[in-house]
Design a protein around this motif. Sequence first.
Motif, PDB file in Angstrom:
ATOM      1  N   ASN A  49      53.047  58.432   3.690  1.00 19.12           N
ATOM      2  CA  ASN A  49      52.733  57.092   4.223  1.00 19.12           C
ATOM      3  C   ASN A  49      53.129  56.985   5.695  1.00 19.12           C
ATOM      4  N   ILE A  54      50.801  54.363   7.677  1.00 16.23           N
ATOM      5  CA  ILE A  54      50.750  53.194   6.781  1.00 16.23           C
ATOM      6  C   ILE A  54      52.058  52.429   6.889  1.00 16.23           C
ATOM      7  N   ARG A  81      44.430  55.605  12.571  1.00 14.36           N
ATOM      8  CA  ARG A  81      44.184  56.228  11.263  1.00 14.36           C
ATOM      9  C   ARG A  81      42.683  56.361  11.012  1.00 14.36           C
ATOM     10  N   PHE A  91      46.184  56.817  -6.656  1.00 11.03           N
ATOM     11  CA  PHE A  91      45.375  56.114  -7.657  1.00 11.03           C
ATOM     12  C   PHE A  91      43.918  56.116  -7.221  1.00 11.03           C
ATOM     13  N   TYR A  93      41.417  54.549  -5.861  1.00 13.89           N
ATOM     14  CA  TYR A  93      41.111  53.343  -5.078  1.00 13.89           C
ATOM     15  C   TYR A  93      39.694  53.345  -4.530  1.00 13.89           C
ATOM     16  N   ILE A  95      36.170  50.740  -4.020  1.00 12.75           N
ATOM     17  CA  ILE A  95      35.826  49.315  -4.069  1.00 12.75           C
ATOM     18  C   ILE A  95      34.866  49.125  -5.245  1.00 12.75           C
TER      19      ILE A  95
ATOM     20  N   LYS B 639      43.776  44.358  -3.441  1.00 13.36           N
ATOM     21  CA  LYS B 639      43.739  45.819  -3.529  1.00 13.36           C
ATOM     22  C   LYS B 639      42.546  46.362  -2.726  1.00 13.36           C
ATOM     23  N   GLU B 640      41.392  45.700  -2.915  1.00 13.18           N
ATOM     24  CA  GLU B 640      40.198  46.133  -2.188  1.00 13.18           C
ATOM     25  C   GLU B 640      40.409  46.014  -0.678  1.00 13.18           C
ATOM     26  N   ILE B 643      42.520  48.785   0.559  1.00 11.87           N
ATOM     27  CA  ILE B 643      41.791  50.044   0.762  1.00 11.87           C
ATOM     28  C   ILE B 643      41.052  50.011   2.090  1.00 11.87           C
ATOM     29  N   LEU B 644      40.425  48.854   2.347  1.00  7.19           N
ATOM     30  CA  LEU B 644      39.671  48.734   3.607  1.00  7.19           C
ATOM     31  C   LEU B 644      40.599  48.940   4.801  1.00  7.19           C
ATOM     32  N   ILE B 645      41.803  48.349   4.715  1.00  7.47           N
ATOM     33  CA  ILE B 645      42.766  48.510   5.825  1.00  7.47           C
ATOM     34  C   ILE B 645      43.193  49.982   5.914  1.00  7.47           C
ATOM     35  N   LEU B 646      43.407  50.575   4.737  1.00  8.05           N
ATOM     36  CA  LEU B 646      43.799  51.986   4.689  1.00  8.05           C
ATOM     37  C   LEU B 646      42.747  52.862   5.364  1.00  8.05           C
ATOM     38  N   LEU B 731      50.619  47.547   2.513  1.00  8.49           N
ATOM     39  CA  LEU B 731      49.860  48.713   2.073  1.00  8.49           C
ATOM     40  C   LEU B 731      50.675  49.620   1.147  1.00  8.49           C
ATOM     41  N   VAL B 732      51.980  49.719   1.451  1.00 11.54           N
ATOM     42  CA  VAL B 732      52.827  50.606   0.658  1.00 11.54           C
ATOM     43  C   VAL B 732      52.853  50.135  -0.796  1.00 11.54           C
ATOM     44  N   ILE B 734      50.627  48.360  -2.310  1.00 12.85           N
ATOM     45  CA  ILE B 734      49.311  48.561  -2.923  1.00 12.85           C
ATOM     46  C   ILE B 734      49.152  50.024  -3.351  1.00 12.85           C
ATOM     47  N   LEU B 735      49.609  50.926  -2.495  1.00 12.55           N
ATOM     48  CA  LEU B 735      49.481  52.356  -2.805  1.00 12.55           C
ATOM     49  C   LEU B 735      50.356  52.755  -3.994  1.00 12.55           C
ATOM     50  N   LEU B 736      51.422  51.980  -4.198  1.00 13.58           N
ATOM     51  CA  LEU B 736      52.285  52.263  -5.349  1.00 13.58           C
ATOM     52  C   LEU B 736      51.666  51.737  -6.645  1.00 13.58           C
ATOM     53  N   GLY B 737      50.558  51.002  -6.483  1.00 15.33           N
ATOM     54  CA  GLY B 737      49.822  50.492  -7.638  1.00 15.33           C
ATOM     55  C   GLY B 737      50.429  49.212  -8.164  1.00 15.33           C
TER      56      GLY B 737
END
Lengths: 220, 737
Positions: A49, A54, A81, A91, A93, A95, B639-640, B643-646, B731-732, B734-737
Amino acid sequence: MILVENVHKSYVYGKQRSEVLHGINLKINKGEFVTLTGPSGSGKSTLLNLLAGIDVPDQGKIVIDGKEISKLSNEERTKWRRENLGYIPQFFYLIPFLSVLENVEITARLTKVNNFKEASLEALEKVGLKDKAKRFPSELSGGEIQRVAIARAIVHNPKIIIADEPTAFLDLKNKQNIVEILLKIWNEGKTIILATHDSFLAKKRIIELVDGRIIGEKYA
Amino acid sequence: MLSILIGIKSLRRKGFLLLLSLLTLSFAVFVSVNNAAYNLENIAKTAWNDYVGNVRITGIFNEDFLDKISKSEYIQEYQALAIIPADIYVKGEKRTVYLIYPRNNISLMSYKIKEGNNTGALILDKKDIEFGKIIIKINNIEKEINITGYASAFYVFGIVDYRLIINENQLKDILGQIIYNVIFVKLKDLNNLKEFEKKIYDYSNQTKSKIDSFIVLDPETFPGKNETNAARNTFNLFIFLLSIVIFVSFFVYQFIYLEINSKELAILNVIGFTKKNLFVYYTTPIFLIFLISTIIGYSISIPFSYYVFESSLKSVPLGFSEIFLEKYGYKFNNEIVLNSFLIFFAFLIFSILPIFIYIYRKNILELFSFYFFSKSKNKLNIPNFNLKVSFNLSSGNLWKFILLIILFSLILTSTISLFSIRDSWNESIENLNNFYDNFIYALGNSKNLPEINNASVWKAVFHFAKVKEKDVVTATFLINKGVMPNLKEGRWPTNTGECVISLTLSKTENIKVGDEIELEAGINKYKLKVVGIAEIPLFFQYTRETRSVVLYYDEFKKIFGDLEENVIFLKGDYKAIYNELISKGFVVTLRSKDESISYGKSGGAIAFVFLNFLTFSLILSNTILIGIILVTNLSSKIKEIGILILLGYTTRKIIIMIIFSSLILIFTSIPISYLISLYFSSWNINMMIEFTGYFEPKINMNIVITSLAYSLLPLILIYFILYIIIKRINLVKILLG
């Protein structure tokens, strides 16, 4: 080149602070395939991360291709990024309301890839899913979803690809399939950083983390 | 039992506290407004009658006459007033005043001393006059009068600058004798009206008093009734809108709540919760919130309701004074609380419907969605990529999007209506007052009026007559020298049995030229043929239209007696007439056309208080609803967005995409709102503020643009909240679920 210098990171859970990374030092050269291994909670995901911008370290610095990304603002890190990195999360991920092709197109459009549709189809072809381009995530298997995530990470041809345990929830056949795809991409000259706790999947330069510290390094 | 227990524990969820607060507030407002509306309706029937009695007699009356009256077997109580118009000098300027002597202050038409004492005169409504000696002028004779206090009373008799309550000695000093000109009577039994009227004329003959008019006061036609009605109509409309908002909010909230917690539902099902258990678990907190919120809401509504009632009465400057409010026994009606509780209970039952459908009949929902969404994905099949992402982030489903369009259209409709009414209002007052240059209000015997050219002289009575059960102003013109209000159709009356009606009366009661109407004045009814329709300023100090009937002078005089109030609409130079009126002893108030227009426009302030209240309520409630839909939708798609930010979407880019989708919402809403506003603003203004006169509000592009600008303000606030939510995405996590 990626340079990690004395990086510390801790998180607060309720009233308790837990230090996840204890002074990590690491240097990754351009075009390397690096595998981070270690048990759950060893700090692999946290380190990835930080490398992906992130999150930012509490202490220390991360310099990628001469740019200290830990000093960038949130928005600047997002833009960095977008241009330089492909991220494959642990996971699945995707959409849900976008088709497979559209999910890949997101990155292609963002990074203004010429002929983004063709590029996205090409990326899907690399992961063997071109024929399922019009399907939706809910119609795919776990392995297929993860392959879409890989296609999405490579469509804009980034220099670095970070994959955070992309095989964690897959069966053996799919795990191997994913690693083979990653190796194929590495052969195209990308820098790949893969985190996994499956030691048999670890390839090339293997760095072992335990309790937030690098305890060993080897080549396979 | 376990389902109930964990249902109770689920009250710890953050959203429930917000829901509890909103419901408590809604219930408190619902009960308060309902109760205030009930009391406003009641005040017409009781307070007015208690204060003024049943009969008003005008003329000239001496003490012998009053002695007879006081001994009359028919009378419960009475009040005699001596009302004398005069000029008063305040800070060197000549102003007009009514000097009022009430014979008996513990009876009808009483007053209350607010400050000082009644050893001298009392000034009504604290104004710019200090205690002490002041000069007044009656019939060109100057006198000194001592002011010793301030008082409150409901003595609205005409257009004067000041009203002073004088005592017996002051009256004797001014007139040299005690003579009364208005008597208010409350009868023991209204069935004895005819006998009482006969007796009254006998008394007058016996005591050498003179009766000009004997008018039976109708409790339904009191000053301020129209304003009270307007307030009640606004409140009713508000209650209706609030009901819709509460219901839709509850309904939408339940669906979104279930959508967000669908995973929890599945897990509970996996560990052995039956459908019944799940239903009990989800509805328990709703019932508890309902119970708690109604109890707290009820407690809040007790003081709040009186506040709403009192402030709405006080916002009506024409009709009420403190003493009138004091006369009325305000009641907190528990029947209304019970009704409100039942309505809220109905909302509750409706609001748990989504839970029932979701848990028991999920397939029906999917079947229903088949008609709206693309078959396989339960989502709209939008071909454009950016539009698809934008749409899904801002609303997600077609039904939510349609709801957003309806809500935003309502906001736009109410603002368009508000601006259109405001513009048309001002324009209509200007047109109405365009037929004269100056307005003169002259108090004195009309027989002494000088020769006037380029003018018309009018007389009018308020609140004493009805047509089709509606309160009307009855008027007549004494002199017609060409300066007459705008006659839209027909001609002015030239004989008894004929009348001209106002445009408002014509439009609201659908009366045409040639029709026959029945004018009710007290216990008498008069058949009149409508010979014309005109736009006549006979309301709000002769600046606004209202329901009115113009009679032939002889007929007016026969019904209402000879009035000392002369209303002169004058064209050209006023100075000669003005000076002549003063020299002949008239108490004169002068107002230019521009002042009339300005005053008439300010009269709209009362209506705009209601309109603004309504518009504000609509904007606020719909903004909350739009906010709930947008924010909860966004929250369920964190969550969506993560992802977009990621992948590299910036916060700015995401919010632009959401706004992009809202542009469709806005542009779809404009034509819908325009069409609704065309009807709504006309209906709204004529229903809500009917006392101000009838008109058709116009809508132009300028109004639409201004309204759009105002309507977008709450949307901007919502988008700011969305921006904060997106900005705070971790984000962290979210990534951890």
